[in-house]
Scaffold this motif. Structure first.
Motif, PDB file in Angstrom:
ATOM      1  N   GLY A  27     -22.738   0.423  -2.627  1.00 39.16           N
ATOM      2  CA  GLY A  27     -22.946  -0.920  -3.166  1.00 39.16           C
ATOM      3  C   GLY A  27     -21.984  -1.254  -4.279  1.00 39.16           C
ATOM      4  N   SER A  28     -21.819  -0.337  -5.207  1.00 37.50           N
ATOM      5  CA  SER A  28     -20.904  -0.562  -6.326  1.00 37.50           C
ATOM      6  C   SER A  28     -19.471  -0.706  -5.844  1.00 37.50           C
ATOM      7  N   VAL A  31     -18.776  -4.113  -4.008  1.00 33.43           N
ATOM      8  CA  VAL A  31     -18.646  -5.232  -4.951  1.00 33.43           C
ATOM      9  C   VAL A  31     -17.294  -5.178  -5.660  1.00 33.43           C
ATOM     10  N   LYS A  32     -16.869  -4.002  -6.064  1.00 39.73           N
ATOM     11  CA  LYS A  32     -15.574  -3.852  -6.745  1.00 39.73           C
ATOM     12  C   LYS A  32     -14.403  -4.161  -5.818  1.00 39.73           C
ATOM     13  N   ALA A  35     -13.862  -8.072  -5.164  1.00 43.37           N
ATOM     14  CA  ALA A  35     -13.394  -8.893  -6.286  1.00 43.37           C
ATOM     15  C   ALA A  35     -11.922  -9.277  -6.163  1.00 43.37           C
ATOM     16  N   THR A  38     -11.375 -11.854  -3.237  1.00 44.57           N
ATOM     17  CA  THR A  38     -11.730 -13.248  -3.532  1.00 44.57           C
ATOM     18  C   THR A  38     -10.655 -13.902  -4.395  1.00 44.57           C
ATOM     19  N   TRP A  54     -20.248 -17.962  -4.079  1.00 43.22           N
ATOM     20  CA  TRP A  54     -21.181 -16.866  -3.823  1.00 43.22           C
ATOM     21  C   TRP A  54     -21.447 -16.649  -2.336  1.00 43.22           C
ATOM     22  N   ARG A  57     -18.361 -14.859  -1.114  1.00 46.21           N
ATOM     23  CA  ARG A  57     -18.333 -13.496  -1.678  1.00 46.21           C
ATOM     24  C   ARG A  57     -19.344 -12.586  -0.960  1.00 46.21           C
ATOM     25  N   ILE A  58     -20.545 -13.078  -0.729  1.00 42.62           N
ATOM     26  CA  ILE A  58     -21.563 -12.287  -0.023  1.00 42.62           C
ATOM     27  C   ILE A  58     -21.123 -12.023   1.416  1.00 42.62           C
ATOM     28  N   ILE A  61     -18.721  -9.222   1.107  1.00 45.00           N
ATOM     29  CA  ILE A  61     -19.334  -7.958   0.677  1.00 45.00           C
ATOM     30  C   ILE A  61     -20.095  -7.307   1.834  1.00 45.00           C
ATOM     31  N   TYR A  65     -19.549  -3.500   2.858  1.00 40.48           N
ATOM     32  CA  TYR A  65     -20.625  -2.548   2.588  1.00 40.48           C
ATOM     33  C   TYR A  65     -20.959  -1.728   3.826  1.00 40.48           C
TER      34      TYR A  65
END
Length: 100
Positions: A27-28, A31-32, A35, A38, A54, A57-58, A61, A65
């Motif tokens: 997860g971390s 997200v990194k 970034a 985007t 958002w 971005r989702i 992600i 993921y």
């Protein structure tokens, strides 16, 4: 913990710990990693509508993921668990045809 081990088909508490670590690291990392993507495509939090920012971005992600989950699962020796987890999720999303 016993119910969780039974439901997931795993044997030890150590295996549960490793699986939780894989979920957290994945997860971390997702997200990194998203970034800079985007930013590269010109989406900035200050200049883009918050809803649009958002949602995109989702949407970025989520597949990141999923790929990282299997990769980190393999690195941590839990490939079988995470591959089965992914197949189950793909079927639930109605994308089971991708597995054939």
């Amino acid at each position: 913990m016993e119910k969780l081990k039974q439901r997931w088909g795993i044997d030890s508490n150590f295996q549960i710990l490793v699986i939780f670590i894989v979920f957290a690291v994945t997860g971390s990392t997702a997200v990194k990693l998203v970034a800079p993507i985007t930013g590269f495509i010109g989406l900035d939090r200050e200049t883009t509508n918050a809803w649009l920012y958002w949602i995109i971005r989702i949407l970025l992600i989520f597949p990141t993921y999923q790929i990282l989950l299997v990769a980190f699962g393999w690195l941590f020796g839990q490939f079988k668990f995470f591959w089965n987890f992914e197949k189950k999720m793909i079927r639930r999303l109605g994308l089971g045809f991708l597995l054939k």
